[in-house]
Design a protein around this motif. Structure first.
Motif, PDB file in Angstrom:
ATOM      1  N   THR A 800       0.841  -1.202   0.000  1.00 39.21           N
ATOM      2  CA  THR A 800       0.000   0.000   0.000  1.00 39.21           C
ATOM      3  C   THR A 800       0.874   1.249   0.000  1.00 39.21           C
ATOM      4  N   GLY A 801       0.238   2.398  -0.291  1.00 36.24           N
ATOM      5  CA  GLY A 801       0.970   3.663  -0.241  1.00 36.24           C
ATOM      6  C   GLY A 801       1.505   3.954   1.142  1.00 36.24           C
ATOM      7  N   ALA A 802       0.734   3.602   2.178  1.00 35.76           N
ATOM      8  CA  ALA A 802       1.182   3.836   3.549  1.00 35.76           C
ATOM      9  C   ALA A 802       2.405   2.992   3.870  1.00 35.76           C
ATOM     10  N   GLN A 803       2.427   1.740   3.381  1.00 36.73           N
ATOM     11  CA  GLN A 803       3.607   0.885   3.599  1.00 36.73           C
ATOM     12  C   GLN A 803       4.818   1.462   2.890  1.00 36.73           C
ATOM     13  N   LEU A 804       4.638   1.939   1.656  1.00 40.78           N
ATOM     14  CA  LEU A 804       5.756   2.531   0.914  1.00 40.78           C
ATOM     15  C   LEU A 804       6.308   3.741   1.667  1.00 40.78           C
ATOM     16  N   TRP A 805       5.422   4.576   2.158  1.00 43.59           N
ATOM     17  CA  TRP A 805       5.858   5.771   2.884  1.00 43.59           C
ATOM     18  C   TRP A 805       6.669   5.385   4.119  1.00 43.59           C
ATOM     19  N   ARG A 806       6.200   4.397   4.865  1.00 43.51           N
ATOM     20  CA  ARG A 806       6.929   3.975   6.066  1.00 43.51           C
ATOM     21  C   ARG A 806       8.282   3.375   5.708  1.00 43.51           C
ATOM     22  N   ASP A 807       8.331   2.583   4.638  1.00 43.32           N
ATOM     23  CA  ASP A 807       9.601   1.981   4.227  1.00 43.32           C
ATOM     24  C   ASP A 807      10.601   3.047   3.776  1.00 43.32           C
ATOM     25  N   LEU A 808      10.129   4.042   3.048  1.00 38.34           N
ATOM     26  CA  LEU A 808      11.016   5.112   2.605  1.00 38.34           C
ATOM     27  C   LEU A 808      11.545   5.907   3.793  1.00 38.34           C
ATOM     28  N   LYS A 809      10.710   6.148   4.780  1.00 42.68           N
ATOM     29  CA  LYS A 809      11.141   6.885   5.971  1.00 42.68           C
ATOM     30  C   LYS A 809      12.252   6.132   6.696  1.00 42.68           C
ATOM     31  N   LEU A 810      12.158   4.813   6.734  1.00 45.92           N
ATOM     32  CA  LEU A 810      13.191   4.011   7.390  1.00 45.92           C
ATOM     33  C   LEU A 810      14.491   4.029   6.604  1.00 45.92           C
ATOM     34  N   GLN A 811      14.387   4.096   5.279  1.00 50.00           N
ATOM     35  CA  GLN A 811      15.582   4.034   4.438  1.00 50.00           C
ATOM     36  C   GLN A 811      16.336   5.352   4.370  1.00 50.00           C
ATOM     37  N   ASN A 812      15.628   6.475   4.542  1.00 46.27           N
ATOM     38  CA  ASN A 812      16.236   7.783   4.327  1.00 46.27           C
ATOM     39  C   ASN A 812      16.502   8.482   5.646  1.00 46.27           C
ATOM     40  N   GLN A 813      17.715   8.962   5.783  1.00 48.39           N
ATOM     41  CA  GLN A 813      18.127   9.619   7.023  1.00 48.39           C
ATOM     42  C   GLN A 813      17.264  10.854   7.312  1.00 48.39           C
ATOM     43  N   LEU A 814      16.912  11.602   6.262  1.00 51.18           N
ATOM     44  CA  LEU A 814      16.113  12.810   6.434  1.00 51.18           C
ATOM     45  C   LEU A 814      14.617  12.524   6.385  1.00 51.18           C
TER      46      LEU A 814
END
Length: 822
Positions: A800-814
């Motif tokens: 889902t879009g929410a899962q993608l957003w959470r995964d990106l937040k974990l991957q990116n320092q900022l």
């Protein structure tokens, strides 16, 4: 040479009066909706008939600012606004939105359109585009120098193209190109293209070069230009042939409007006797420092002094002694009791000491200022502090007197000629400066004069008694050949009738054509069932934008079929195309710089030499230069409604990138109003916030003034900007925003935090979207690979879009924000 029209701002009735009584030829003002100064008091639709009657009575034009982007669901209301504006006899409307220009011309074949500075016109090609769009005048971008204005005029003449040009001559300077600033949108959801600028350029920033903060002393307002003052270059502006000189300031006070208008009226009428006094008046009206802006070319050291970003006024000098309630300064400007001052310790973001002066004593070049008891906290004032005069009540009183009361104070000339002979009526023909004419006859014949005949002097005296009217006597011609006479009372009656008739002629509303049966819906693109919102539409495509060759190679190896390149150096595009041909069968599209000035066609030639599959179109020069090439319209075309989309599509653009000002509901409304294969949605990006002529690299990492002597620090350092500590309000603490320069030495500040609209992707697909763009900035190959994999999973309904957003937040320092679609 004709004297340019002087155009003044009016945020309310008092400002309108202040402009009129101090010599404005025209005013511009906004209504409740769709104007780029929503914080101004503004006028209402119901004010229009009375306001236009008042302006025309005084011989002044009125222009309405309808200069924001208009969203799809606002077209009905915008059309009604336009009908009210046209019917009220407004003299012109100032427009940013391309679709609204088309709508105006559809509703009325003759109502004047002025292309706003937010259309970002910087070249003859832009002027030509505006004329074809239906504009009668174009406001050039503030970044155009007088040399460039002259070149544009020359190119227009060579092309047998005529269109009046307007320039801003005084007021606040935006650091970013108007119409291209997305900072308020990116940081606070308040779009400058919608009249809600949050003025992030006036904040203090820290400069981070190669990971280290640069010590700039008290220079922290890195993006805050001094205010524009074209007074020093006014003769050259007049020689350039511009039709109109515009004063900025619809948020300013009536005193500001009166003061600045009067200074430029005097200057245009060549009545200046004391240049220093005029500069003093301008600085007291409002000043962050005054500078000629870009008129004399680029000087990055002078444009932004970087020491403060708010009003200061007149510089008085430095503190040399502090004793009791008295402060001694080395005076550089006059000061008197009652004036207000502020003490500048180099921290304008903090509370500053200041107050009204009680007494002044002069001791040679030293001035002793006395303040009221306990008015100042002397412990917060130091030797060496700068002192600014921020208030001059006496000047304010003088300025207010110029527009106080109901009687006209600024009068415009009327020309009168007299004809007649003995035994026939006396005839007076009067003309004003805007084309009205009236002919008055006496009610009795002329008789032979045995004494005191009607000499030119006597006639001029009687017809010149025009006090308390909008008129003064201009050219006077007496064509009487006989020694004739008529009672003075009859001359007075004729004079009064001249005034009445001319006033009545002026106050008649202008009768523009208005097609009542026409509607905005006739300008919308046609959507048929087959090419429209087809439930069996193909799998959405993911397109990727990269900003260097390493990123390109990574993306090609991942099998992406459509790649865009936006490199700082267009010469690298040829290598990018060769790399693409070697590694993939993908299409490669390359992007020219967003701005094109008159002497920058060589950059476009460089871009074309890459032999890419196609080109991202960012401005009107690109439309013309790449006329016969494959092309896609980029976000900087500001496509916010389907009328705009339909107009740009006629230039052969294969796809159109939707405006970044749209939230998800507005985007869905646009998608549903266009064929499904037209629009491309940027779903992931670092928002390009400030796009500016001002070069931060040159101004703060060199002693040079422009690219000829700066040493090119942009090629040697990785630079970021960070909002000074304590200034973010906790919303964006510590974010380092990325600074890049392009081939024209223009800078873009990119949001250091990427944003994603992933949570809305499936809603957009359901509404017809077929192309989604992911833009990378400084991401590594690993980050790019992970991000693309996530978006592919999203498109395949695996996450889902929410899962993608959470995964990106974990991957990116900022981290990653939800961005502007929310």
């Amino acid at each position: 040479m004709n004297t340019p029209e002087l155009l003044s701002p009016a945020g309310n009735w008092d400002c309108a009066k202040a402009a009129i009584e101090n010599g404005a030829d025209a005013i511009y003002f906004g209504l409740e909706r769709f104007n780029a100064r929503m914080r101004a008091e503004n006028f209402t639709e119901s004010d229009l008939p009375e306001l236009m009657e008042f302006l025309h009575w005084r011989g002044v034009k009125g222009y309405v600012t309808l200069n924001t982007l208009i969203f799809q669901n606002e077209l009905v209301e915008a059309e009604q606004y336009l009908r009210s504006i046209i019917a009220a006899g407004v003299d012109a409307v100032i427009v940013q939105d391309i679709g609204i220009c088309r709508l105006i011309r559809h509703l009325s074949p003759d109502f004047p359109i002025h292309g706003s500075t937010q259309m970002t016109v910087t070249s003859a090609a832009g002027v030509e585009f505006a004329k074809e769009l239906g504009c009668q005048l174009v406001v050039l971008a503030r970044e155009c120098s007088i040399k460039e204005i002259n070149k544009i005029q020359k190119q227009l003449t060579e092309s047998n193209l005529t269109l009046p040009l307007e320039v801003f001559v005084h007021g606040a300077l935006c650091v970013a190109y108007s119409g291209q600033c997305l900072t308020s949108e990116a940081l606070g959801g308040r779009s400058a293209n919608r009249g809600e600028c949050a003025q992030a350029c006036r904040m203090p920033y820290e400069l981070i070069s190669d990971g280290e903060a640069v010590n700039l002393g008290d220079r922290r307002y890195l993006l805050s230009p001094q205010d524009l003052s074209g007074l020093a270059v006014l003769p050259d502006l007049v020689k350039s042939g511009v039709t109109c000189l515009k004063i900025e300031g619809r948020l300013k006070s009536p005193e500001y409007v009166a003061n600045v208008t009067r200074v430029y009226r005097n200057a245009l009428d060549q009545a200046i006797t004391d240049v220093n006094a005029e500069r003093y008046n301008l600085e007291m009206a409002f000043s962050r420092g005054l500078h000629t802006g870009w008129f004399e070319g680029i000087n990055n050291q002078e444009l932004v002094h970087a020491r403060f970003g708010k009003k200061r006024g007149v510089y008085l000098g430095e503190v040399t002694q502090i004793q009791h309630e008295q402060i001694t300064i080395a005076t550089k400007a006059p000061v008197k009791p009652g004036d207000g001052v502020v003490f500048d310790s180099g921290h304008p973001e903090a509370k500053e000491e200041g107050g009204r002066i009680y007494a002044v004593e002069q001791h040679r070049n030293q001035t002793v200022l006395t303040f009221g008891r306990d008015q100042l906290n002397l412990r917060r004032i130091d030797i060496g502090d700068r002192v600014w005069k921020t208030s001059d009540p006496e000047l304010d009183r003088q300025i207010r007197q110029t527009y106080a009361g109901d009687q006209p104070k600024f009068q415009r000339p009327i020309d009168i000629e007299i004809h007649g002979e003995i035994g026939k009526e006396l005839i007076a023909i009067a003309r004003d400066t805007i084309g009205h004419i009236t002919r008055i006859e006496s009610e009795m014949p002329l008789i032979e004069a045995h004494s005191k005949p009607l000499t030119t002097e006597r006639l001029q005296e009687q017809f010149g008694r025009l006090g308390n009217t909008p008129f003064c006597l201009g050219k006077f011609e007496n064509h009487l050949t006989d020694a004739a006479m008529i009672p003075v009372s009859e001359l007075n009656r004729m004079r009064r009738e001249i005034v009445d008739r001319l006033e009545n002629l002026r106050m008649q509303p202008k009768q523009w054509q208005l097609q009542e049966s026409r509607s905005h819906s006739e300008l919308l693109p046609r959507i048929d069932n087959e090419s429209g919102q087809n439930p069996l539409q193909p799998q959405p495509e993911l397109t990727i934008l990269v900003r260097n060759l390493q990123q390109l190679e990574t993306v090609l190896k991942l099998g992406i079929q459509t790649v865009y390149c936006e490199f700082e150096d267009p010469r690298a595009y040829r290598q990018a195309v060769e790399l693409t041909r070697q590694l993939s069968d993908a299409e490669i599209w390359v992007a020219p710089p967003r701005i094109t000035k008159p002497s920058e066609q060589w950059i476009l030639e460089q871009v074309r030499k890459s032999n890419a599959d196609g080109y991202l179109i960012r401005n009107y020069d690109h439309l013309k230069f790449f006329e016969h090439d494959r092309k896609i319209g980029d976000f900087s075309l500001n496509i916010a409604n389907a009328i705009t989309a339909n107009y740009f599509k006629q230039f052969g653009l294969e796809h159109l990138t939707a405006s970044y000002d749209l939230n998800v509901q507005q985007l869905i409304a646009l998608l549903k109003s266009c064929p499904s294969n037209w629009l491309e949605i940027t779903i992931h990006q670092h928002m390009p916030m400030f796009h500016m002529e001002h070069c931060v690299f040159c101004a703060f990492l060199s002693t040079g003034t422009d690219f000829t002597n700066c040493g090119r620090p942009c090629e040697q350092h990785e630079v970021k900007l960070r909002l000074a500590s304590g200034m973010s309000g906790g919303k964006h603490p510590g974010i380092e925003h990325i600074l890049q320069a392009d081939a024209g030495c223009r800078n873009t500040v990119f949001n250091g935090t990427a944003q994603t609209g992933a949570e809305f992707l499936h809603h957009l697909v359901h509404s017809g979207a077929q192309r989604f763009r992911v833009e990378f900035l400084n991401e590594s190959s690993q980050q790019i690979t992970q991000t693309i994999a996530l978006y592919r999973q999203l498109l395949n309904h695996e996450i889902t879009g929410a899962q993608l957003w959470r995964d990106l937040k974990l991957q990116n320092q900022l981290g990653v924000t939800r961005g502007t679609l929310t």
